[in-house]
Design a protein around this motif. Structure first.
Motif, PDB file in Angstrom:
ATOM      1  N   SER A  90       0.838  -1.202   0.000  1.00 45.85           N
ATOM      2  CA  SER A  90       0.000   0.000   0.000  1.00 45.85           C
ATOM      3  C   SER A  90       0.869   1.247   0.000  1.00 45.85           C
ATOM      4  N   PHE A 129       1.449   3.221  -2.672  1.00 41.05           N
ATOM      5  CA  PHE A 129       2.173   3.441  -3.917  1.00 41.05           C
ATOM      6  C   PHE A 129       1.334   2.981  -5.106  1.00 41.05           C
ATOM      7  N   ASP A 130       1.754   3.405  -6.291  1.00 45.16           N
ATOM      8  CA  ASP A 130       1.174   2.927  -7.545  1.00 45.16           C
ATOM      9  C   ASP A 130       2.335   2.754  -8.516  1.00 45.16           C
ATOM     10  N   ALA A 131       2.544   1.537  -9.000  1.00 44.69           N
ATOM     11  CA  ALA A 131       3.713   1.271  -9.842  1.00 44.69           C
ATOM     12  C   ALA A 131       3.368   0.244 -10.921  1.00 44.69           C
ATOM     13  N   PRO A 132       2.784   0.680 -12.041  1.00 46.82           N
ATOM     14  CA  PRO A 132       2.488  -0.240 -13.147  1.00 46.82           C
ATOM     15  C   PRO A 132       3.773  -0.823 -13.719  1.00 46.82           C
ATOM     16  N   ALA A 178       5.384   5.962 -11.798  1.00 47.71           N
ATOM     17  CA  ALA A 178       5.212   5.486 -10.422  1.00 47.71           C
ATOM     18  C   ALA A 178       4.862   6.641  -9.499  1.00 47.71           C
ATOM     19  N   ARG A 179       4.221   6.293  -8.388  1.00 48.85           N
ATOM     20  CA  ARG A 179       3.926   7.274  -7.345  1.00 48.85           C
ATOM     21  C   ARG A 179       4.114   6.628  -5.986  1.00 48.85           C
ATOM     22  N   GLN A 221       3.271   7.535  -2.017  1.00 47.92           N
ATOM     23  CA  GLN A 221       2.572   8.469  -1.132  1.00 47.92           C
ATOM     24  C   GLN A 221       3.563   9.148  -0.195  1.00 47.92           C
ATOM     25  N   THR A 233       5.363  11.835  -7.503  1.00 51.36           N
ATOM     26  CA  THR A 233       4.975  11.104  -8.704  1.00 51.36           C
ATOM     27  C   THR A 233       5.948  11.438  -9.829  1.00 51.36           C
ATOM     28  N   SER A 273      11.107  -6.767  -6.808  1.00 49.09           N
ATOM     29  CA  SER A 273       9.664  -6.908  -6.926  1.00 49.09           C
ATOM     30  C   SER A 273       9.326  -8.280  -7.486  1.00 49.09           C
TER      31      SER A 273
END
Length: 319
Positions: free
Chosen positions: A12, A14-17, A34-35, A37, A41, A231
């Motif tokens: 949780s 973060f956002d990482a495609p 990616a971002r 929190q 970003t 990852s």
């Protein structure tokens, strides 16, 4: 970097495609948004030469977004930063997993910015390292210049170079003697024999990022038992060595689970000793495999932009 990996493994904040790729005439262009929190970003773009003869390196730039306006906050040259952030992750893995606290021999495959950053950070972290061997596929000016820069930065270390496939006996010798091995090549076949790697050796594998690429053999991965990765999700789809060895999620341990934080990201990480011991006991050697994650770019580019502050050039009417 420890906090970034810890955040990724927490699932949780973060956002990482996964990275996207576009084939150009002379390069493969990679896009990594990616971002994180609380950090920021960004999206990094890297152009990887399609032809082995192209020795100009990897052009890379990052766009940092403004969290309030959504506009572009900064454009950052990411060529050096990519090497630095990757090497910082590898050094973290070495600190967590290397069984010998006083290594004296370092072996590196490749002669680009990644290897320069890896050698430099490890030599700064381990004053006990006395010998460093750089193995490259050809005897070129880039290799010669790298050796000169490293000798200047670390005058007490003995540096030597070796051309891959020119002298297998010497390659076997330096591989058997190495306490730490780092690979950063685009190789599609193993760089050295698995049987040459001595028990207790730690390896950082960072070159491959497609299913077709592989710097080491499946046999070597089996010697580790468990492989530490940046990852699981990314390595399952991009790390050629792990794909060819048919490693599944149970065979991989994310490096973010090997550290924890008591308070804030600014605090020093603490080592999860039980899990690190479990990794070491799973095999004869330890391996960290990194394909690179966008969260690392968010951390280092935002740090640079914040440090730049008032000395940077602002274009207030840009957007």
């Amino acid at each position: 970097m420890a906090f970034v990996f810890h955040t990724l493994s927490s699932g949780s904040g973060f956002d990482a495609p996964l990275r996207e790729a576009i084939t150009m005439a002379q390069h493969n262009a990679l896009f990594m948004p990616a971002r994180v929190q609380g950090l920021g970003t960004s999206i990094k773009m890297v152009s990887v030469p399609r032809h082995p003869a192209d020795q100009r390196g990897l052009p890379a730039s990052s766009l940092v977004l403004d969290e309030n306006t959504g506009g572009i906050r900064a454009i950052v040259n990411a060529r050096q930063l990519t090497a630095l952030r990757t090497a910082a992750g590898s050094l973290l893995a070495t600190r967590l997993l290397l069984s010998d606290p006083n290594p004296n021999t370092f072996l590196a495959f490749g002669a680009g910015k990644q290897i320069e950053a890896h050698v430099d950070l490890h030599l700064r972290a381990y004053s006990t390292i006395e010998t460093c061997t750089i193995v490259n596929k050809s005897d070129n000016q880039r290799l010669a210049d790298l050796i000169i820069r490293l000798k200047s930065a670390h005058p007490t270390v003995t540096f030597q170079s070796l051309i891959l496939k020119d002298d297998f006996a010497r390659l076997e010798q330096v591989t058997r003697a190495a306490n730490i091995i780092c690979t950063a090549t685009s190789s599609k076949e193993p760089l050295f024999e698995a049987k040459w790697v001595s028990p207790g050796t730690h390896l950082n594998l960072i070159g491959s990022y497609t299913p077709e690429m592989a710097e080491v053999s499946s046999e070597l991965l089996y010697q580790a038992g468990k492989v530490v990765v940046d990852s699981r999700e990314a390595c399952m789809s991009e790390a050629g060595e792990l794909i060819k060895a048919r490693f599944n999620e149970e065979d991989m341990i994310e490096i973010g689970t090997l550290v924890h934080f008591d308070n804030t990201p600014e605090a020093d990480y603490k080592k999860v000793h039980a899990l690190c011991d479990q990794v070491r006991q799973a095999g004869k050697i330890t391996i960290f495999k990194s394909v690179g994650i966008g969260l690392q770019d968010v951390a280092i580019t935002n740090m640079v932009v914040n440090l730049a502050g008032e000395i940077s050039t602002r274009i207030d009417s840009y957007d």
